[in-house]
Scaffold this motif. Structure first.
Motif, short mmCIF file in Angstrom:
data_model
loop_
_atom_site.label_atom_id
_atom_site.label_comp_id
_atom_site.label_asym_id
_atom_site.label_seq_id
_atom_site.Cartn_x
_atom_site.Cartn_y
_atom_site.Cartn_z
N GLU A 7 0.88 -1.17 0.00
CA GLU A 7 0.00 0.00 0.00
C GLU A 7 0.92 1.22 0.00
O GLU A 7 1.39 1.65 1.05
N ALA A 8 1.17 1.73 -1.20
CA ALA A 8 2.09 2.86 -1.32
C ALA A 8 1.41 3.96 -2.10
O ALA A 8 0.71 3.70 -3.07
N VAL A 9 1.61 5.18 -1.65
CA VAL A 9 0.94 6.32 -2.27
C VAL A 9 1.98 7.28 -2.85
O VAL A 9 2.85 7.77 -2.13
N LEU A 10 1.89 7.52 -4.12
CA LEU A 10 2.75 8.50 -4.80
C LEU A 10 2.15 9.88 -4.54
O LEU A 10 1.21 10.30 -5.19
N GLU A 86 17.82 6.67 -0.11
CA GLU A 86 17.02 6.62 1.13
C GLU A 86 15.56 6.24 0.86
O GLU A 86 14.92 5.60 1.68
N GLU A 87 15.02 6.66 -0.29
CA GLU A 87 13.66 6.22 -0.65
C GLU A 87 13.64 4.71 -0.78
O GLU A 87 12.70 4.05 -0.33
N ALA A 88 14.69 4.15 -1.38
CA ALA A 88 14.79 2.70 -1.50
C ALA A 88 14.87 2.05 -0.11
O ALA A 88 14.20 1.06 0.18
N GLY F 158 3.31 11.49 -14.44
CA GLY F 158 4.46 10.58 -14.34
C GLY F 158 5.76 11.35 -14.15
O GLY F 158 5.75 12.57 -14.04
N TYR F 159 6.87 10.61 -14.08
CA TYR F 159 8.17 11.26 -13.98
C TYR F 159 9.19 10.42 -14.74
O TYR F 159 8.89 9.32 -15.17
N GLY F 160 10.40 10.96 -14.94
CA GLY F 160 11.44 10.21 -15.66
C GLY F 160 10.99 9.87 -17.07
O GLY F 160 10.66 10.76 -17.86
N1 AMP Z 1 8.00 6.82 -5.76
C1 AMP Z 1 7.23 6.03 -6.55
N2 AMP Z 1 7.62 5.83 -7.83
C2 AMP Z 1 6.90 5.03 -8.63
N3 AMP Z 1 5.76 4.45 -8.29
C3 AMP Z 1 5.33 4.65 -7.03
C4 AMP Z 1 6.03 5.45 -6.13
N4 AMP Z 1 5.35 5.47 -4.96
C5 AMP Z 1 4.24 4.71 -5.15
N5 AMP Z 1 4.23 4.19 -6.39
C6 AMP Z 1 3.25 3.32 -7.04
O1 AMP Z 1 2.15 4.13 -7.33
C7 AMP Z 1 0.97 3.53 -6.81
C8 AMP Z 1 0.14 4.59 -6.17
O2 AMP Z 1 -0.44 5.33 -7.16
P1 AMP Z 1 -1.67 6.24 -6.69
O3 AMP Z 1 -2.88 5.36 -6.71
O4 AMP Z 1 -1.73 7.33 -7.75
O5 AMP Z 1 -1.30 6.73 -5.33
C9 AMP Z 1 1.40 2.54 -5.76
O6 AMP Z 1 0.58 1.42 -5.71
C10 AMP Z 1 2.78 2.18 -6.19
O7 AMP Z 1 2.75 1.02 -6.99
#
Ligand code: AMP
Ligand code: AMP
Ligand code: AMP
Ligand code: AMP
Ligand code: MG
Ligand code: MG
Ligand code: MG
Ligand code: MG
Ligand code: MG
Ligand code: MG
Ligand code: MG
Ligand code: MG
Lengths: 207, 207, 207, 207, 207, 207, 207, 207
Positions: A7-10, A86-88, F158-160
């Motif tokens: 569960e990760a949020v960009l 550090e993000e890694a 997006g990025y990169g």
């Molecule tokens: N720093 C990051 N770079 C690339 N993908 C990420 C990163 N942080 C989170 N994500 C991925 O982006 C998804 C979240 O997208 P979102 O629903 O827009 O918050 C997560 O499930 C991750 O797979």
């Protein structure tokens, strides 16, 4: 088939309100969550909710998703590459991994690599993450010396012909040492998730 | 530290004579060797020396470097992506791996993916190689459904905006599914070496 | 101000007839001349006129322009980079220089660099030319270890993200080691002319 | 082998605190240090610590690393190229070099080049640094007239097709005059370090 | 409004048959026609129909469209740029213009420009066409010295960073001398048509 | 021939005053108008004039141009793509269309697509707009499953290697599913106008 | 949901044998099939099997997939764009559509557009395909005059800044006339499939 | 040869102080001067010194360099292109030219071009400047209808595939109408200087 996806949020493309709402929900439901690419303002708000902030990594974390899922080594070429490293590290720890860090070991002073590689050879590490910007040469050198999968992370550090990380990216994909795979520019998060999938597979086998 | 690096020769930039000389030496010394990106002319010459040719893969092989080093699955999106997938297969087998192949399972007909994924879930596979050209969407879809490291290989198949594989490459690095790492365009060889390093680590643990 | 500019002919964009005419004139007038980027057909014709051919370098030479003008070392990363390194060597010799060659010393096997660097430290060399393709990392590593001007020559060797030499070029310009200057892709000729200008200045001083 | 590499800090990617800390340490230890690409805020802080600021060059300097190490000439095409030329000048002086400056001598008024070149021919200069943006033609013209190594520095000055310096960079690498080598866009620092390595070699010989 | 647009055929994308058919029709109807970018095969066929071939220019011409329509000067930097300069010359003559040619006057030997410019100043010329490849610096230098409109034609001559003419194109558009306008890479034809439109306007006024 | 072209204003390159003036005129003349890419400041001013603001879409609207002109479905891959999807929605409604929205249905979780597609199959929809950033894979998957024209809108999310939307754009143009046409990056407006032209044609036929 | 997807084979990346095998099977099973981007050699082989060849279109066809499925107009700017226009025509007819062709109506002679547009206004056409290379301006002009969806097809015709069709592609996506959607460079096939999906929807409604 | 080159200052890369100093000197010496690409802050300072400001053009002017030097027409495609058109107008007037302006005549509404072209045909104009962004199609259309040299100015207006003006630039260089030459993106100044050189030549002839 897929399970345990983090569960990760960009956070970058979200408003402070959106981010806070997600964090509150996770805290109240006692669900682990990791925020990456957090802005200064988002960071302050998330810190007040009790999340663990890593400023250099630009992350905020609540709990861990897993425990004892393996060990990974992270190399960073220059001090400017440390935020991505550090993000890694934060992501790997969120996923329950133990992290060995070797920073400031760029190819301009190749002798600085010797000690880290000796340490590495004695540790029970499943994969190596190598973070580098500018000419992005470090992964080639490391992969030439180590018998483990090398996950290369190009960074956007540099100016002029660094092309915001594309030169490092293309160098890494061109690596004359085989055994290197690459993730997006500045994507420390993706490198750690990939390292975790390797360790998960290794651990499964071990059991 | 590094050992067991495959004796592999990128034949493309070499003359027929240079390639033949290397092959003869390996055959007489009974050393395993793999030639990749072999031209038609080189292929004929190497075949006469008794090497095993895979025409579609553009490889020539003498012996194997290792035995029973693990299992990998290879997906290919279109029929035009098969040469690169076969280069990965030849390399993996040279490195002692068992290979499961699922070809022609592109995203235009997403239902064709169901059966392969069911087969995959029952097999003792350490990683998945996904080969795709054009828009390069297949690795994202597979990584969204599978709990293993996905090694993506973009191919130079397509015309116009395919940009000789760069669009597929950039798509894969941008994958919205985490758990994907990427190698160079058309680099089936590199993907297999990377998969082998994962399996090697898994196997070590298992023992 | 400028004097002694090498009489050098970039043969590639000329017809066989044009090239032969220039050569005949130089031979009859006993003037030194160097042809670079010579095609196979041009090479045959120039050979018949008695010029010294270096096939790998794609050069044809008649006499030397100067004598005893200094010493330069040339490093080449991979076997595929040798043609460009040889163009540099031929040009340097045409300009009266002594050349030390260290080939196949790429960063994938960093240990192979140790011996050449030891040799180098004992020689009276004015500058170092480093030829490398793919990720172009070798000049960074060499410049980190040597206290001489490093002239980097990117080559068009590689495929996919090598971008016909642009990735190596950009890497070299980005070198995290200072002390590196760069010439055009595959331009072994230009690197040697530059090395010669350095040696010329050094020699002038010595006298 | 390598020695005397300048203690130089690329300030741009560092915080004010990080930069101040390094500066304090060098001041207290009486070690020479040079900061480049310094931000306005960093500049103020470093000035208060007693470092010598060159605002146009965006540098801050404490002591010199060497003394009397040779002489270099610096040409700048337009007034907008002066900051990069000044970075080269500051670096060269930090490395103990004497610097001759010829600014605003672009190719649009080719006659303005005559006097500087006459001055140059009478001075004991080891190499020439040429800084130019826009079409980057100045190094070609200078190298056509001068018998010394020309180190070209493209700048990011211009708009539209200047491509932030890439057009100047590519022009310089394409120079129809041989005897030109190139450093990264806006990299006055790198040009001076390279010039210093040439002079060091010349001086060694002279002794 | 528009009239007298030249009947010109870009032969490159047409078959020999298509080109021959057009030529036959023009010959029988006694209409002037100019073919550009003619292939070797097309050239032979058109020659047999009695058209005037300029091999270096890759043109074939039947009659002239106008007479005595003005005078233009054409400069070419290197010998490899001559084919494009000749295409401009053929087109200009087809349009009834008188052409002054100054070839091999590149910026590497700036002194070679002096005589042509003196000749030019005494001739009744309406505009100047400058053809140059590699770094494309010649138009800047000429425009800095001449008080006439300069029409710059970049050529695809060069290798590596010449980018098939884009570096010359971008340099010319960036010219630090004002008074330069540019046409497409290798487009000698377009430059001549443009020069003709200027002369037409001049002539109209004169009458 | 052309009629009923929407009175739409691209506000981004205009001043607040210019935008307000147009709005006032339309309001007083009771003419419908749509503003897109409205800045925060413009938005406040237009809101005070009584226009309907959609903040996420960055639009301001006064009246509708048509009524009951057909039905369109809009898919958006990620939450960050919603602003562009909403611009399409606002434009479509301004043109009198009914809009079905399916947001957050990206290819990383392909199962989330099933329900929307079932809903879609029961609705009287004339075309489908698919908005996606990053790898831009969603249109391929949708077009593989639906028998309607798919209008793809790449976003700059997006990025990169997202290259500000160019990777998504190129992927969509490369779609291995036929039946996809594409509009400019972030151009939700253009997609809706195109969908409206399809519906207009369908409706004409129906009557 | 999806049905009636055309059985179309992109022949370019296949061997003669592979193509012949597919054709034989379709012929014996009486199934319609369309081959696109057929090489000369493939063409000869397919012709012998009785398929209908369109040489300029580079297609081979066996039967039709549908009948009477609607009407489409195809505009082509220059004669060099006709092969792509013909690929669209062949595909459209394979899909049962009636095709109106207007060729050689480029923007250099805008008056040539008047008659075709008058014809068009009297025909029962569902959409317009516009094929153009070089600056790709024709779709903008047509969409400004016609009240139908315009499907733009950029072609790779041109040299220098045509960038093999990318300039036309980017121009079309930038069209200042709304109502334009774009397919890949040279993709006449894709344009026709898209036009067919529009007509299919129109026809469904009509019934 | 060259004389009367306009004293023009590209203000963008200069500080307010530098710009003020130049202006003061010109005012006190009664010398004409033109500042282009002036920032808001510079503008205020120059206004206080009595210079004539054109805000949209971003210019400041003191006196004129010449009088009655000819007439030029300026076309602008969209309202967003007007700033660049106005820079051309200010420069032309500074050079003593009379200017006819036709704004907002883009290709989306081709009929709007008719009246301007009729006016133009009755005026004694020497050349036509055409300013256009986005797809940059206007110069092709104008050059197809007018028998005068067309100087095309691409602008950086647009988003996504406009590539900050490069698409318009490349389109214009590709123009299928001959008789077009091009200047740098947003370079209204350069277009006017070029038009002035044409008029100067015309006038000379007239006298
Ligand atoms: N720093 C990051 N770079 C690339 N993908 C990420 C990163 N942080 C989170 N994500 C991925 O982006 C998804 C979240 O997208 P979102 O629903 O827009 O918050 C997560 O499930 C991750 O797979
Ligand atoms: N198809 C391939 N793509 C990329 N690298 C390869 C390939 N085949 C071999 N290699 C690598 O290239 C090296 C051989 O390079 P060389 O010495 O030039 O033959 C091997 O050690 C491999 O690591
Ligand atoms: N391989 C090379 N690469 C770049 N420049 C070269 C090369 N060989 C010769 N030259 C340069 O090109 C000039 C000859 O060009 P040309 O007059 O066209 O024969 C010489 O004076 C050299 O400065
Ligand atoms: N000229 C073409 N351009 C783009 N796509 C095409 C073309 N011709 C056929 N196709 C598509 O490519 C698919 C065939 O791919 P393949 O299985 O490799 O033959 C067909 O289903 C079509 O959707
Ligand atoms: Mg690095
Ligand atoms: Mg694919
Ligand atoms: Mg290398
Ligand atoms: Mg310059
Ligand atoms: Mg030139
Ligand atoms: Mg997406
Ligand atoms: Mg066209
Ligand atoms: Mg326009």
């Amino acid at each position: 088939l897929r399970a345990g996806k983090p569960e990760a949020v960009l956070a970058e493309f979200k408003t402070v309100d959106e981010v806070v709402e997600i964090a509150k929900k996770c805290v109240s439901e006692k669900r682990p969550v990791l925020f990456t690419r957090v802005t200064a303002e988002q960071s302050t708000a998330l810190s007040e909710l009790g999340l663990a902030i890593n400023e250099r990594a630009r992350t905020a974390r609540h709990m861990r998703l897993e425990e004892e899922s393996g060990k990974v080594a992270i190399f960073a070429a220059g001090t400017s590459d440390i935020p991505v490293a550090e993000e890694a590290k934060e992501t790997a720890e969120f996923l329950g991994m133990e992290v060995l860090r070797f920073y400031d070991v760029g190819v301009a002073g190749i002798h600085r690599l010797i000690e880290p590689l000796e340490v590495l050879s004695k540790e029970d590490v499943d994969s190596v993450i190598v973070v580098a910007g500018m000419e992005g040469a470090l992964p080639s050198v490391v992969a030439g010396l180590v018998d483990l999968p090398v996950i290369a992370v190009p960074t956007s550090v540099g100016y002029g012909t660094s092309l915001k990380g594309f030169t490092a990216l293309f160098s890494m994909l061109q690596s004359c040492s085989s055994g290197v795979a690459v993730v997006n520019i500045d994507n420390g998060f993706g490198a750690a998730v990939f390292a975790h999938l390797i360790s998960k597979r290794v651990r499964k086998k071990r059991l």
